[in-house]
Scaffold this motif. Structure first.
Motif, PDB file in Angstrom:
ATOM      1  N   THR A  16      -8.256 -51.156 -28.441  1.00 31.59           N
ATOM      2  CA  THR A  16      -8.219 -50.594 -27.093  1.00 31.59           C
ATOM      3  C   THR A  16      -8.632 -51.646 -26.085  1.00 31.59           C
ATOM      4  N   ALA A  19      -5.836 -54.040 -25.563  1.00 32.44           N
ATOM      5  CA  ALA A  19      -4.771 -53.439 -24.760  1.00 32.44           C
ATOM      6  C   ALA A  19      -5.172 -53.393 -23.292  1.00 32.44           C
ATOM      7  N   LEU A  20      -6.419 -53.070 -23.015  1.00 37.74           N
ATOM      8  CA  LEU A  20      -6.881 -53.011 -21.629  1.00 37.74           C
ATOM      9  C   LEU A  20      -6.898 -54.378 -20.973  1.00 37.74           C
ATOM     10  N   ASP A  22      -4.686 -56.485 -20.857  1.00 38.25           N
ATOM     11  CA  ASP A  22      -3.409 -56.784 -20.222  1.00 38.25           C
ATOM     12  C   ASP A  22      -2.778 -55.502 -19.681  1.00 38.25           C
ATOM     13  N   ASP A  23      -3.590 -54.648 -19.062  1.00 39.79           N
ATOM     14  CA  ASP A  23      -3.100 -53.369 -18.567  1.00 39.79           C
ATOM     15  C   ASP A  23      -2.398 -53.466 -17.220  1.00 39.79           C
ATOM     16  N   LEU A  24      -2.504 -54.577 -16.538  1.00 37.15           N
ATOM     17  CA  LEU A  24      -1.828 -54.747 -15.256  1.00 37.15           C
ATOM     18  C   LEU A  24      -0.424 -55.305 -15.486  1.00 37.15           C
ATOM     19  N   LYS A  25       0.535 -54.801 -14.743  1.00 38.34           N
ATOM     20  CA  LYS A  25       1.907 -55.285 -14.859  1.00 38.34           C
ATOM     21  C   LYS A  25       2.071 -56.566 -14.050  1.00 38.34           C
ATOM     22  N   LYS A  92      -0.351 -60.609 -11.161  1.00 36.54           N
ATOM     23  CA  LYS A  92      -0.354 -59.245 -11.667  1.00 36.54           C
ATOM     24  C   LYS A  92      -0.495 -58.252 -10.520  1.00 36.54           C
ATOM     25  N   GLU A  93      -0.364 -56.969 -10.828  1.00 40.15           N
ATOM     26  CA  GLU A  93      -0.544 -55.916  -9.842  1.00 40.15           C
ATOM     27  C   GLU A  93      -1.850 -56.135  -9.083  1.00 40.15           C
ATOM     28  N   ARG A 109      -8.992 -63.729 -15.921  1.00 42.97           N
ATOM     29  CA  ARG A 109      -8.360 -62.886 -14.902  1.00 42.97           C
ATOM     30  C   ARG A 109      -9.275 -62.870 -13.681  1.00 42.97           C
TER      31      ARG A 109
END
Length: 135
Positions: A16, A19-20, A22-25, A92-93, A109
């Motif tokens: 989890t 996954a989080l 890279d949660d921004l598009k 990213k977003e 990031r």
């Protein structure tokens, strides 16, 4: 049995977390305001919280493996060792900036919770990235 269940929970938590990470598009620069993009590109400076340690980078628009080209001052690795691994950047977003390594893994990031970019990870004392004035 209890240990196996705990192991599964730990593994699920790690997945989890990954996954989080890279949660921004990713943003497509071609869909953004051209003037804003041009203003965004160029020289930036990575700093520690005190501003005593600094490292210059140049964010470029040209594509490369893993994102867009980044020019990292060779002296950066002495100040912030993780910078020796940085090979590309991504937008990213929310105009977040990801710095990625040669195997396309996000290493740093920077997000803008208010008006200043802040590093989301505590790596090598890196605190912020700030755009330098255009020449």
């Amino acid at each position: 049995m209890r240990l196996m269940g705990a192991g599964i929970l730990v593994a699920a938590g790690l997945l989890t977390g990954a996954a989080l990470a890279d949660d921004l598009k990713s943003l497509d620069l071609d869909t953004l305001d051209k003037a804003e993009v041009e203003d965004f590109l160029g020289k930036w400076e990575i700093r520690d919280e005190s501003g005593d340690k600094r490292c210059d980078v140049v964010l470029k628009r040209d594509m490369t493996i893993g994102g867009m080209q980044i020019e990292v001052d060779p002296a950066c690795a002495k100040v912030f060792p993780v910078m020796d691994d940085i090979a590309a950047w991504r937008l990213k977003e929310g105009w977040a900036i990801d710095l990625v390594d040669a195997v396309r893994q996000m290493r740093l990031r920077f997000e803008v919770p208010d008006v200043t970019y802040v590093a989301m990870q505590d790596i090598d004392g890196i605190f912020t990235i700030e755009q330098l004035p255009k020449d």
